[in-house]
Design an enzyme around this catalytic site. Structure first.
Site, PDB file in Angstrom:
ATOM      1  N   PRO A  94      23.503   5.456  44.636  1.00  0.00           N
ATOM      2  CG  PRO A  94      22.449   7.821  44.754  1.00  0.00           C
ATOM      3  CD  PRO A  94      22.182   6.153  44.809  1.00  0.00           C
ATOM      4  CB  SER A 132      20.974  -2.243  45.666  1.00  0.00           C
ATOM      5  OG  SER A 132      19.667  -1.744  45.444  1.00  0.00           O
ATOM      6  CD  GLU A 162      20.442  -9.380  37.744  1.00  0.00           C
ATOM      7  OE1 GLU A 162      19.820  -9.783  38.438  1.00  0.00           O
ATOM      8  OE2 GLU A 162      21.245  -9.731  36.786  1.00  0.00           O
ATOM      9  CB  ALA A 165      24.895  -5.695  30.290  1.00  0.00           C
ATOM     10  CE  LYS A 217      26.808  -5.501  39.979  1.00  0.00           C
ATOM     11  NZ  LYS A 217      26.470  -5.653  38.524  1.00  0.00           N
ATOM     12  CG  LEU A 218      31.419  -3.364  44.903  1.00  0.00           C
ATOM     13  CD1 LEU A 218      32.183  -2.581  46.140  1.00  0.00           C
ATOM     14  CD2 LEU A 218      30.611  -2.067  44.212  1.00  0.00           C
ATOM     15  CB  CYS A 273      26.640   0.204  37.590  1.00  0.00           C
ATOM     16  SG  CYS A 273      25.120   0.170  38.035  1.00  0.00           S
ATOM     17  CD  GLN A 275      32.362   8.579  36.915  1.00  0.00           C
ATOM     18  OE1 GLN A 275      33.008   8.534  36.122  1.00  0.00           O
ATOM     19  NE2 GLN A 275      31.712   9.472  37.528  1.00  0.00           N
TER      20      GLN A 275
HETATM   21  P1  NAD Z   1      16.926   3.010  39.518  1.00  0.00           P
HETATM   22  O1  NAD Z   1      17.124   4.392  39.900  1.00  0.00           O
HETATM   23  O2  NAD Z   1      16.560   2.845  37.917  1.00  0.00           O
HETATM   24  O3  NAD Z   1      15.678   2.453  40.299  1.00  0.00           O
HETATM   25  C1  NAD Z   1      15.827   2.652  41.776  1.00  0.00           C
HETATM   26  C2  NAD Z   1      14.195   2.937  41.988  1.00  0.00           C
HETATM   27  O4  NAD Z   1      14.315   2.737  43.682  1.00  0.00           O
HETATM   28  C3  NAD Z   1      13.973   4.050  41.645  1.00  0.00           C
HETATM   29  O5  NAD Z   1      12.751   4.186  40.800  1.00  0.00           O
HETATM   30  C4  NAD Z   1      13.382   4.690  42.944  1.00  0.00           C
HETATM   31  O6  NAD Z   1      12.299   5.683  43.015  1.00  0.00           O
HETATM   32  C5  NAD Z   1      13.072   3.641  44.007  1.00  0.00           C
HETATM   33  N1  NAD Z   1      13.296   4.044  45.337  1.00  0.00           N
HETATM   34  C6  NAD Z   1      14.387   4.389  46.084  1.00  0.00           C
HETATM   35  N2  NAD Z   1      14.240   4.405  47.451  1.00  0.00           N
HETATM   36  C7  NAD Z   1      12.988   3.686  47.459  1.00  0.00           C
HETATM   37  C8  NAD Z   1      12.151   3.599  48.569  1.00  0.00           C
HETATM   38  N3  NAD Z   1      12.643   3.893  49.943  1.00  0.00           N
HETATM   39  N4  NAD Z   1      11.018   2.922  48.553  1.00  0.00           N
HETATM   40  C9  NAD Z   1      10.600   2.572  47.271  1.00  0.00           C
HETATM   41  N5  NAD Z   1      11.094   2.706  46.155  1.00  0.00           N
HETATM   42  C10 NAD Z   1      12.422   3.514  46.266  1.00  0.00           C
HETATM   43  O7  NAD Z   1      18.232   2.226  39.986  1.00  0.00           O
HETATM   44  P2  NAD Z   1      18.550   0.876  38.887  1.00  0.00           P
HETATM   45  O8  NAD Z   1      19.661   1.162  37.917  1.00  0.00           O
HETATM   46  O9  NAD Z   1      17.669  -0.376  38.840  1.00  0.00           O
HETATM   47  O10 NAD Z   1      19.688   0.311  40.045  1.00  0.00           O
HETATM   48  C11 NAD Z   1      19.353  -0.318  41.248  1.00  0.00           C
HETATM   49  C12 NAD Z   1      20.626  -1.183  41.958  1.00  0.00           C
HETATM   50  O11 NAD Z   1      20.887  -2.242  41.130  1.00  0.00           O
HETATM   51  C13 NAD Z   1      21.702   0.106  42.056  1.00  0.00           C
HETATM   52  O12 NAD Z   1      22.383  -0.519  43.109  1.00  0.00           O
HETATM   53  C14 NAD Z   1      22.867  -0.450  40.870  1.00  0.00           C
HETATM   54  O13 NAD Z   1      23.979  -0.391  41.069  1.00  0.00           O
HETATM   55  C15 NAD Z   1      22.392  -1.831  40.740  1.00  0.00           C
HETATM   56  N6  NAD Z   1      22.712  -2.539  39.517  1.00  0.00           N
HETATM   57  C16 NAD Z   1      22.213  -1.685  38.354  1.00  0.00           C
HETATM   58  C17 NAD Z   1      22.154  -2.278  36.989  1.00  0.00           C
HETATM   59  C18 NAD Z   1      21.644  -1.805  35.880  1.00  0.00           C
HETATM   60  O14 NAD Z   1      22.063  -2.307  34.741  1.00  0.00           O
HETATM   61  N7  NAD Z   1      21.227  -0.578  36.064  1.00  0.00           N
HETATM   62  C19 NAD Z   1      22.800  -3.664  36.928  1.00  0.00           C
HETATM   63  C20 NAD Z   1      23.093  -4.339  37.940  1.00  0.00           C
HETATM   64  C21 NAD Z   1      22.873  -3.920  39.168  1.00  0.00           C
HETATM   65  C1  UGA Z   2      27.560  -3.381  33.386  1.00  0.00           C
HETATM   66  C2  UGA Z   2      27.962  -4.808  33.469  1.00  0.00           C
HETATM   67  O1  UGA Z   2      28.331  -5.150  31.889  1.00  0.00           O
HETATM   68  C3  UGA Z   2      26.935  -5.600  33.928  1.00  0.00           C
HETATM   69  O2  UGA Z   2      27.460  -7.077  34.132  1.00  0.00           O
HETATM   70  C4  UGA Z   2      26.498  -4.741  35.423  1.00  0.00           C
HETATM   71  O3  UGA Z   2      25.468  -5.927  36.030  1.00  0.00           O
HETATM   72  C5  UGA Z   2      26.076  -3.617  35.227  1.00  0.00           C
HETATM   73  O4  UGA Z   2      27.002  -2.817  34.378  1.00  0.00           O
HETATM   74  C6  UGA Z   2      25.783  -2.746  36.401  1.00  0.00           C
HETATM   75  O5  UGA Z   2      26.135  -3.316  37.524  1.00  0.00           O
HETATM   76  O6  UGA Z   2      25.043  -1.735  36.276  1.00  0.00           O
HETATM   77  P1  UGA Z   2      26.001  -1.873  31.513  1.00  0.00           P
HETATM   78  O7  UGA Z   2      26.629  -0.698  32.285  1.00  0.00           O
HETATM   79  O8  UGA Z   2      24.733  -1.915  31.526  1.00  0.00           O
HETATM   80  O9  UGA Z   2      26.336  -3.209  32.516  1.00  0.00           O
HETATM   81  O10 UGA Z   2      26.601  -2.120  29.932  1.00  0.00           O
HETATM   82  P2  UGA Z   2      28.070  -2.715  29.436  1.00  0.00           P
HETATM   83  O11 UGA Z   2      27.687  -3.602  28.349  1.00  0.00           O
HETATM   84  O12 UGA Z   2      28.855  -3.249  30.769  1.00  0.00           O
HETATM   85  O13 UGA Z   2      28.617  -1.514  29.108  1.00  0.00           O
HETATM   86  C7  UGA Z   2      28.938  -0.085  29.951  1.00  0.00           C
HETATM   87  C8  UGA Z   2      29.737   0.630  29.054  1.00  0.00           C
HETATM   88  O14 UGA Z   2      30.995   0.486  28.497  1.00  0.00           O
HETATM   89  C9  UGA Z   2      28.869   1.017  27.844  1.00  0.00           C
HETATM   90  O15 UGA Z   2      29.195   2.626  27.903  1.00  0.00           O
HETATM   91  C10 UGA Z   2      29.546   0.475  26.778  1.00  0.00           C
HETATM   92  O16 UGA Z   2      29.274   1.286  25.524  1.00  0.00           O
HETATM   93  C11 UGA Z   2      31.101   0.569  27.151  1.00  0.00           C
HETATM   94  N1  UGA Z   2      31.794  -0.636  26.522  1.00  0.00           N
HETATM   95  C12 UGA Z   2      31.612  -1.692  26.721  1.00  0.00           C
HETATM   96  C13 UGA Z   2      32.979  -0.049  25.694  1.00  0.00           C
HETATM   97  O17 UGA Z   2      33.184   1.117  25.504  1.00  0.00           O
HETATM   98  N2  UGA Z   2      33.701  -1.210  25.261  1.00  0.00           N
HETATM   99  C14 UGA Z   2      33.256  -2.594  25.277  1.00  0.00           C
HETATM  100  O18 UGA Z   2      34.102  -3.313  24.788  1.00  0.00           O
HETATM  101  C15 UGA Z   2      32.309  -2.778  26.197  1.00  0.00           C
END
Ligand code: NAD
Ligand code: UGA
Length: 459
Positions: A94, A132, A162, A165, A217-218, A273, A275
């Site tokens: 975060p 991550s 990863e 979405a 990724k960023l 993610c 923001q």
């Molecule tokens: P999340 O908060 O849903 O899950 C993270 C988990 O890790 C939590 O359950 C937490 O308890 C666990 N954790 C933290 N520290 C730990 C430790 N030391 N040992 C064991 N468990 C531990 O987060 P998320 O949404 O799965 O995101 C994880 C990463 O993936 C982030 O870096 C995020 O930016 C990235 N990511 C997220 C998405 C998405 O759609 N949510 C997509 C692509 C990438």
């Molecule tokens: C996004 C990326 O799409 C994924 O590729 C990436 O892995 C992920 O972030 C991540 O790193 O966490 P996600 O946030 O799950 O995925 O969902 P999106 O479909 O991207 O939507 C993000 C936000 O943008 C939502 O609030 C959605 O409603 C909004 N959005 C999306 C719009 O307002 N307009 C659009 O045309 C598309």
């Protein structure tokens, strides 16, 4: 190098679904997903698949196929690390809420804790995979922590960000545009390529150096979010000029160089993610003294904040500049449809804005619990939790939310909102009956014919 056992640290929105699919497609590899959070692991192990901690269409079927066969969820982190040949780190990263970089930099404490735990437990060579999303050059810090353990174990670090979405995680994982693997050691890279090749065509598996993979990724998230902010900026211009943002989006999207996806104007993007990752990119650029680069990307966030508060202000202005004591029904709280995730959802900020004006907000979301909604509002710290409970009600039935309401506000694009009986809804609402569509999903012409005062985004 043939991988037989995988461990994944972090059973969240990424760790759970990605490992479920890896296990589904590689029945000969044992995959153990571990987490410190006992309740989360219990939910992953629940016999009732409706209770999985993550709601994703299709996830239940994948878990049902692999769980207990070669997919396991556990809190025994040390055992999983000890046994694995390959360890994915999929913990949360975060935005920092303290100290240097507060409000911008990524907080890497969970990542570092994982690295230290791997270093202290491992007795055999391991491939450590960054799943991550991390600031560019994090692998350097990981390497340094792992190298200095002194127990003679070799670690190879890979970056494998990863791109799924939420809401479409399973189809994204089954059919990814690309899989990205960054690394230095070709044997380690090949071992991970092998796992993905079980179902992903080879030409979609890209390999790069570590830093390109971490940064890509960023950058991918920044470009996606930038498109949303770009079309949202144009939505405000449409509202004052008589243009229609959906028509503008359709017209520009036909240009194959621009493309039609991710051009949907909205109340603002949310999710855990976009923001966080842009703030992180801005922080990294500033730390290299790249002021113009940082300012450029920061504007994506500034515009998104503006879009959320502009929507709340439009509600207030349209309702004769006061919403005090008025019942406003929120349709949707999740940050997008088909997920129960509410992190950074625009709904939270719009509600907060209206609550400052003493509105009574009634929320209906098909997948989000009342506890989560109150937790989101309490987390902002704008008012006491008692006040949040006084001003906000959460209901399980949309018609209850809309009964006697002065206005309906659509905050999430759930498909079911289109199917409601808007004639009956109109009958039960206070008049004039306002509808504010923050997602441009309702049929505005139809609602106007029914006598609603209808407002949407960019039209
Ligand atoms: P999340 O908060 O849903 O899950 C993270 C988990 O890790 C939590 O359950 C937490 O308890 C666990 N954790 C933290 N520290 C730990 C430790 N030391 N040992 C064991 N468990 C531990 O987060 P998320 O949404 O799965 O995101 C994880 C990463 O993936 C982030 O870096 C995020 O930016 C990235 N990511 C997220 C998405 C998405 O759609 N949510 C997509 C692509 C990438
Ligand atoms: C996004 C990326 O799409 C994924 O590729 C990436 O892995 C992920 O972030 C991540 O790193 O966490 P996600 O946030 O799950 O995925 O969902 P999106 O479909 O991207 O939507 C993000 C936000 O943008 C939502 O609030 C959605 O409603 C909004 N959005 C999306 C719009 O307002 N307009 C659009 O045309 C598309």
């Amino acid at each position: 190098m043939k991988i037989k056992k995988i461990a994944c640290i972090g059973a969240g929105y990424v760790g759970g679904p990605t490992m479920s699919v890896i296990a589904q497609k590689n029945p000969n590899i044992q995959v153990t997903v571990v987490d410190l959070n006992q309740a989360r692991i219990d939910a992953w192990n629940d016999n009732n698949l409706d209770n999985l901690p993550v709601y994703e269409p299709g996830l239940d079927a994948v878990v049902a196929e692999a769980r207990g066969r070669n997919l396991f969820f556990s809190t025994d982190v040390n055992k999983a690390i000890d046994e694995a040949d390959m360890i994915f780190i999929s913990v949360n990263t975060p935005t920092k809420t303290y100290g240097k970089g507060k409000g911008q930099a990524a907080d890497l404490k969970y990542i570092e804790l994982c690295a230290r735990q791997i270093a202290s437990v491992a007795k055999s060579d391991k491939i450590v995979v960054e799943k991550s999303t991390l600031p560019v050059r994090t692998a350097e810090a990981l390497k340094s922590i792992l190298k200095n353990t002194g127990n003679g174990v070799n670690f190879h670090i890979l970056s494998n960000p990863e791109f799924l979405a939420e809401g479409t995680a399973i189809s994204d994982l089954h059919n990814p545009d690309r899989v990205l693997i960054g690394g230095e050691d070709t044997e380690a890279i090949d071992a991970l390529v092998d796992i993905y090749e079980a179902w992903v065509p080879k030409e979609r598996i890209l390999t790069t150096n570590l830093w390109s993979s971490e940064l890509a990724k960023l950058v991918a998230n920044a470009f996606l979010a930038q498109r949303v902010s770009s079309i949202n900026a144009i939505s405000e211009l449409c509202e004052v000029t008589g243009a229609n943002v959906d028509e503008v989006a359709r017209a520009i999207g036909r240009d194959s160089r621009i493309g039609s996806k991710f051009l949907k104007a909205s109340v603002g993007f949310g999710g855990s993610c976009f923001q966080k990752d842009i703030l992180n990119l801005v922080y990294i650029a500033r730390s290299y003294n790249l002021k113009e680069v940082a300012d450029y990307w920061e504007q994506v966030i500034i515009l998104n904040d503006h879009q959320k508060s502009r929507f709340a202000e439009k509600i207030i202005q349209t309702m004769y500049n006061t919403v005090n004591g008025k019942k406003i029904a929120f349709l949707g709280w999740a940050f997008k449809k088909d997920t129960n995730d509410t992190r950074e959802s625009a709904a939270i900020y719009v509600a907060d804005h209206l609550l400052e004006e003493e509105a009574n907000v009634v929320v209906y979301d098909p997948k989000v619990s009342a506890e989560q909604i109150y937790r989101d509002l309490d987390y902002l710290g704008t008012r006491t939790s008692g006040e949040n409970r006084r001003l906000v009600t959460v209901v399980n039935n949309p018609y209850d939310a809309l009964k006697e309401a002065h206005a309906a506000a659509v905050l999430t694009e759930w498909d079911e909102f289109r199917e409601y009986d808007w004639v009956e809804i109109k009958r039960g609402m206070k008049k004039p009956a306002f509808v504010f569509d923050g997602r441009n999903v309702l049929d505005g012409n139809q609602l106007e014919k029914l006598g609603f005062d209808f407002k949407s985004i960019g039209r």
